[in-house]
Design a protein around this motif. Structure first.
Motif, PDB file in Angstrom:
ATOM      1  N   LEU A 212     -25.303   8.376 -20.029  1.00 18.76           N
ATOM      2  CA  LEU A 212     -24.872   8.131 -18.592  1.00 18.76           C
ATOM      3  C   LEU A 212     -25.120   8.848 -17.498  1.00 18.76           C
ATOM      4  O   LEU A 212     -25.006   8.614 -16.449  1.00 18.76           O
ATOM      5  N   GLU A 213     -25.515  10.290 -17.702  1.00 17.10           N
ATOM      6  CA  GLU A 213     -26.080  11.192 -16.632  1.00 17.10           C
ATOM      7  C   GLU A 213     -27.217  10.355 -16.120  1.00 17.10           C
ATOM      8  O   GLU A 213     -27.599  10.378 -14.856  1.00 17.10           O
TER       9      GLU A 213
ATOM     10  N   ARG B  65     -26.057   7.450 -13.794  1.00 16.39           N
ATOM     11  CA  ARG B  65     -25.549   7.688 -12.388  1.00 16.39           C
ATOM     12  C   ARG B  65     -26.574   8.214 -11.715  1.00 16.39           C
ATOM     13  O   ARG B  65     -26.638   7.963 -10.391  1.00 16.39           O
ATOM     14  N   GLN B  66     -27.609   9.076 -11.856  1.00 15.00           N
ATOM     15  CA  GLN B  66     -28.698   9.156 -11.103  1.00 15.00           C
ATOM     16  C   GLN B  66     -29.645   7.918 -10.705  1.00 15.00           C
ATOM     17  O   GLN B  66     -29.871   7.956  -9.732  1.00 15.00           O
TER      18      GLN B  66
ATOM     19  N   VAL C 196     -28.075   5.163 -10.181  1.00 16.57           N
ATOM     20  CA  VAL C 196     -27.107   4.526  -9.084  1.00 16.57           C
ATOM     21  C   VAL C 196     -27.541   5.025  -7.776  1.00 16.57           C
ATOM     22  O   VAL C 196     -27.602   4.272  -6.723  1.00 16.57           O
ATOM     23  N   ALA C 197     -27.427   6.567  -7.731  1.00 17.27           N
ATOM     24  CA  ALA C 197     -27.654   7.282  -6.540  1.00 17.27           C
ATOM     25  C   ALA C 197     -29.199   6.936  -5.997  1.00 17.27           C
ATOM     26  O   ALA C 197     -29.214   7.118  -4.853  1.00 17.27           O
TER      27      ALA C 197
ATOM     28  N   LEU D 253     -19.030   4.646 -13.778  1.00 15.72           N
ATOM     29  CA  LEU D 253     -19.830   4.806 -15.124  1.00 15.72           C
ATOM     30  C   LEU D 253     -18.993   5.429 -15.847  1.00 15.72           C
ATOM     31  O   LEU D 253     -18.871   6.754 -15.462  1.00 15.72           O
TER      32      LEU D 253
END
Length: 229
Positions: free
Chosen positions: A98-99, A102-103, A105-106, A116
């Protein structure tokens, strides 16, 4: 990160010697395995699974704009493929995966990804009939309790919505069966069940089968689409 390569090598040696690796899957094993694979997962498996992911997301993109659950979102490798008018909610058990998601998505600026969330696919935190479609790509053969996951996908999907699955199933013959057996050592290192029968997810009274077709390289994977009744 040599450990996971050594893990694959050990499983391959075990398989080649006629001693099949254990097929037991539990939550702790899944977490440990994917924590190790997370940094290189996209490199190792991105191309191999791309056609399956594209087929599943392609079906979803033909649906009217809605709320979409991606169960087992992993590193978020599929997130850029969704149509912008869908609202995506992803869950995964692995915080390391998930980390990375998220990166992604950014970095790629994906405004349609609403959340997420770290969650167990067999015990989703969402309410009944929350999503217009639920998607599980390469998930059913790795979870400890696939029946529980199916029940949760059904529960959180609105009546008339879609439950979309893609994976490799054991119900194949000829060279596809042979190839699946040769992949068993690698799949075992990820906790996959290459002997997973498609019959284990069919026959649910809450679902109507609307599509089942081979996808991916040489039709090695199967896309299955249900309507939630």
């Amino acid at each position: 990160m040599p450990d996971f390569f050594e893990d694959v090598a050990r499983k391959w040696k075990s398989f080649s010697g006629g001693r099949h690796p254990s097929t037991r899957i539990d939550e702790e094993a899944v977490l440990t395995t994917y924590a190790r694979w997370a940094p290189v997962y996209d490199v190792v498996f991105g191309a191999a699974f791309r056609a399956g992911r594209r087929a599943a997301v392609g079906f979803v993109n033909e649906l009217p704009p809605g709320r979409i659950l991606e169960c087992g979102v992993g590193t978020g490798i599929s997130l850029p493929y969704y149509a912008n008018d869908h609202r995506i909610h992803g869950i995964d058990l692995s915080p390391e995966m998930l980390e990375i998601a998220r990166q992604r998505v950014a970095d790629q600026g994906l405004p349609n990804v609403d959340a997420l969330v770290e969650a167990d696919a067999s015990d989703l935190p969402d309410g009944d009939a929350t999503f217009d479609a639920s998607v599980a790509m390469f998930v059913m053969t790795v979870v400890p309790d696939p029946q529980a996951v199916m029940s949760e996908l059904i529960r959180v999907t609105k009546p008339g919505g879609a439950v979309v699955l893609v994976s490799h199933f054991a119900d194949q013959k000829g060279w596809r069966k042979w190839f699946g057996e040769k992949l068993s050592p690698l799949s075992a290192s990820l906790g996959w069940h290459m002997d997973f029968s498609v019959e284990r997810i069919l026959g649910r009274s809450e679902l109507r089968l609307v599509q089942r077709r081979r996808v991916g390289p040489f039709g090695f994977f199967t896309l299955i689409v249900f309507e939630r009744l």
